[in-house]
Design a protein around this motif. Structure first.
Motif, PDB file in Angstrom:
ATOM      1  N   LEU A  71       0.830  -1.206   0.000  1.00  0.00           N
ATOM      2  CA  LEU A  71       0.000   0.000   0.000  1.00  0.00           C
ATOM      3  C   LEU A  71       0.864   1.254   0.000  1.00  0.00           C
ATOM      4  O   LEU A  71       0.589   2.216  -0.738  1.00  0.00           O
ATOM      5  N   TYR A  72       1.891   1.253   0.826  1.00  0.00           N
ATOM      6  CA  TYR A  72       2.790   2.411   0.874  1.00  0.00           C
ATOM      7  C   TYR A  72       3.491   2.606  -0.463  1.00  0.00           C
ATOM      8  O   TYR A  72       3.658   3.734  -0.938  1.00  0.00           O
ATOM      9  N   PHE A  73       3.878   1.517  -1.091  1.00  0.00           N
ATOM     10  CA  PHE A  73       4.552   1.556  -2.394  1.00  0.00           C
ATOM     11  C   PHE A  73       3.657   2.165  -3.466  1.00  0.00           C
ATOM     12  O   PHE A  73       4.084   3.038  -4.239  1.00  0.00           O
ATOM     13  N   SER A  74       2.394   1.725  -3.530  1.00  0.00           N
ATOM     14  CA  SER A  74       1.507   2.157  -4.608  1.00  0.00           C
ATOM     15  C   SER A  74       0.842   3.507  -4.349  1.00  0.00           C
ATOM     16  O   SER A  74       0.496   4.222  -5.293  1.00  0.00           O
ATOM     17  N   LEU A  75       0.679   3.868  -3.082  1.00  0.00           N
ATOM     18  CA  LEU A  75      -0.006   5.126  -2.762  1.00  0.00           C
ATOM     19  C   LEU A  75       0.941   6.299  -2.545  1.00  0.00           C
ATOM     20  O   LEU A  75       0.527   7.454  -2.632  1.00  0.00           O
ATOM     21  N   PHE A  76       2.222   6.010  -2.283  1.00  0.00           N
ATOM     22  CA  PHE A  76       3.154   7.095  -1.949  1.00  0.00           C
ATOM     23  C   PHE A  76       4.435   7.061  -2.789  1.00  0.00           C
ATOM     24  O   PHE A  76       4.615   7.905  -3.656  1.00  0.00           O
ATOM     25  N   THR A  77       5.316   6.102  -2.557  1.00  0.00           N
ATOM     26  CA  THR A  77       6.650   6.167  -3.175  1.00  0.00           C
ATOM     27  C   THR A  77       6.623   5.974  -4.686  1.00  0.00           C
ATOM     28  O   THR A  77       7.436   6.555  -5.399  1.00  0.00           O
ATOM     29  N   HIS A  78       5.700   5.164  -5.210  1.00  0.00           N
ATOM     30  CA  HIS A  78       5.643   4.888  -6.654  1.00  0.00           C
ATOM     31  C   HIS A  78       4.238   5.124  -7.201  1.00  0.00           C
ATOM     32  O   HIS A  78       3.756   4.395  -8.051  1.00  0.00           O
ATOM     33  N   ARG A  79       3.616   6.156  -6.706  1.00  0.00           N
ATOM     34  CA  ARG A  79       2.228   6.417  -7.090  1.00  0.00           C
ATOM     35  C   ARG A  79       2.085   6.652  -8.592  1.00  0.00           C
ATOM     36  O   ARG A  79       1.088   6.241  -9.200  1.00  0.00           O
TER      37      ARG A  79
END
Length: 351
Positions: free
Chosen positions: A173-181
């Motif tokens: 979730l953090y990957f798709s919503l923030f760092t690699h949105r």
């Protein structure tokens, strides 16, 4: 049209309450609740679409899946409290195979009838495929394999599988919503409804939450009436948990995914169907495991072989179908056909 749907949802919900309270009849409750779920599903779908129009398909689908799965988590906790561990596991299995094969297959098929070739973000599809292989192919299959021929599975293995699944899901979730949105942007196909952007997003979130609560109530009455009817038909508990409860209990969420596919919003449809599967396998199941550990209930990640084989067959087929970033009605028919075969298998199991 929106006003008609809202009025129909209110009227049918009120009617189902009257039937449930003053005219307790399983057959009548089944049909009235089923009728009420239809307009409620439309309300949920429009709220999800409105949220996605301003926050992105990823967050919109995530919210839809989360509200839908919150009911399953609550039911799972009460089932654990009553010691109904096989029912909890069969519900998890049913949610996974119904979302991957029934819902996604029907979405591909219905959307493909209107749009010959539908496209979605291939990066999202590949990410989902990898997560599915970890959350189901590793976290469920490995404990079951190591428990084969033994009375139970090692607690260390179940703790490890649950912890890793939960941690990777949150990292995803953090990957798709923030760092690699930027990598997870949806493919735009149609003009967005400008009217949905005029309302505050919190209003649509509140509408989605409220409709989910009402749908959960209707689903609970549906499931209760189905169990009464199933007793007369001789259906097994496994078949009821894996097939009947999974489909009826998530009817509104399923309808939202199909409706989005019909409107060529395949990224959102994929997020609802596959995203809900990932949430069940990598969030709901681990949370239930840790809650069971606190309660002293021996809930492990060791499933029966029919359940494990069915889940892996669903994962492998879906991974193959979505890897090219395109879908059509034939692929939907294949997924739906696979679900029919699995449902027949669970129906054949002894009660």
């Amino acid at each position: 049209m929106n006003m008609f749907i809202s009025v129909a949802a209110v009227v049918l919900t009120a009617w189902s309450i009257v039937v449930h309270v003053w005219m307790p009849n399983p057959v009548m409750q089944f049909f009235v609740s089923a009728a009420a779920v239809i307009p409620l599903a439309a309300v949920m779908g429009r709220a999800t679409e409105a949220i996605a129009a301003r926050s992105g398909e990823r967050l919109g689908g995530l919210l839809s899946a989360t509200f839908g799965n919150a009911v399953e988590l609550i039911i799972g906790v009460f089932s654990l409290k009553d010691g109904l561990i096989p029912l909890v596991k069969s519900s998890i299995t049913g949610s996974i195979i119904s979302n991957l094969l029934f819902v996604l297959g029907l979405s591909f098929f219905v959307g493909g009838l209107r749009h010959p070739i539908q496209k979605f973000n291939v990066r999202v599809a590949r990410s989902h495929g990898s997560m599915l292989m970890l959350g189901i192919g590793v976290a469920f299959v490995v404990p079951t394999a190591f428990a084969y021929g033994r009375s139970n599975v090692s607690p260390v293995l179940s703790y490890g599988a649950a912890a890793v699944s939960l941690a990777v899901y949150l990292l995803g979730l953090y990957f798709s919503l923030f760092t690699h949105r930027d990598l997870f942007q949806a493919i735009q196909h149609e003009e967005e409804d400008v009217s949905t952007k005029r309302r505050p997003i919190l209003a649509d979130v509140a509408l989605l939450a409220a409709s989910t609560v009402v749908v959960s109530l209707e689903s609970d009455w549906l499931v209760g009436s189905v169990r009464s009817i199933a007793d007369h038909l001789g259906w097994s508990e496994v078949f009821i948990g894996v097939v009947v409860v999974a489909i009826i209990g998530n009817a509104a969420e399923h309808a939202s995914a199909v409706w989005m596919a019909w409107k060529n919003r395949m990224d959102l449809s994929l997020e609802i169907a596959v995203g809900s599967t990932l949430q069940v396998a990598m969030f709901i199941a681990p949370v239930l495991f840790f809650i069971g550990a606190v309660m002293g209930v021996p809930f492990t990640f060791a499933f029966t072989w029919p359940e494990v084989v069915s889940m892996m067959a669903a994962v492998l087929l879906v991974v193959v179908l979505v890897m090219d970033g395109e879908s059509n009605w034939l692929e939907g028919a294949m997924a739906f056909g696979a679900y029919v075969v699995l449902a027949a298998g669970f129906y054949s199991l002894p009660g």
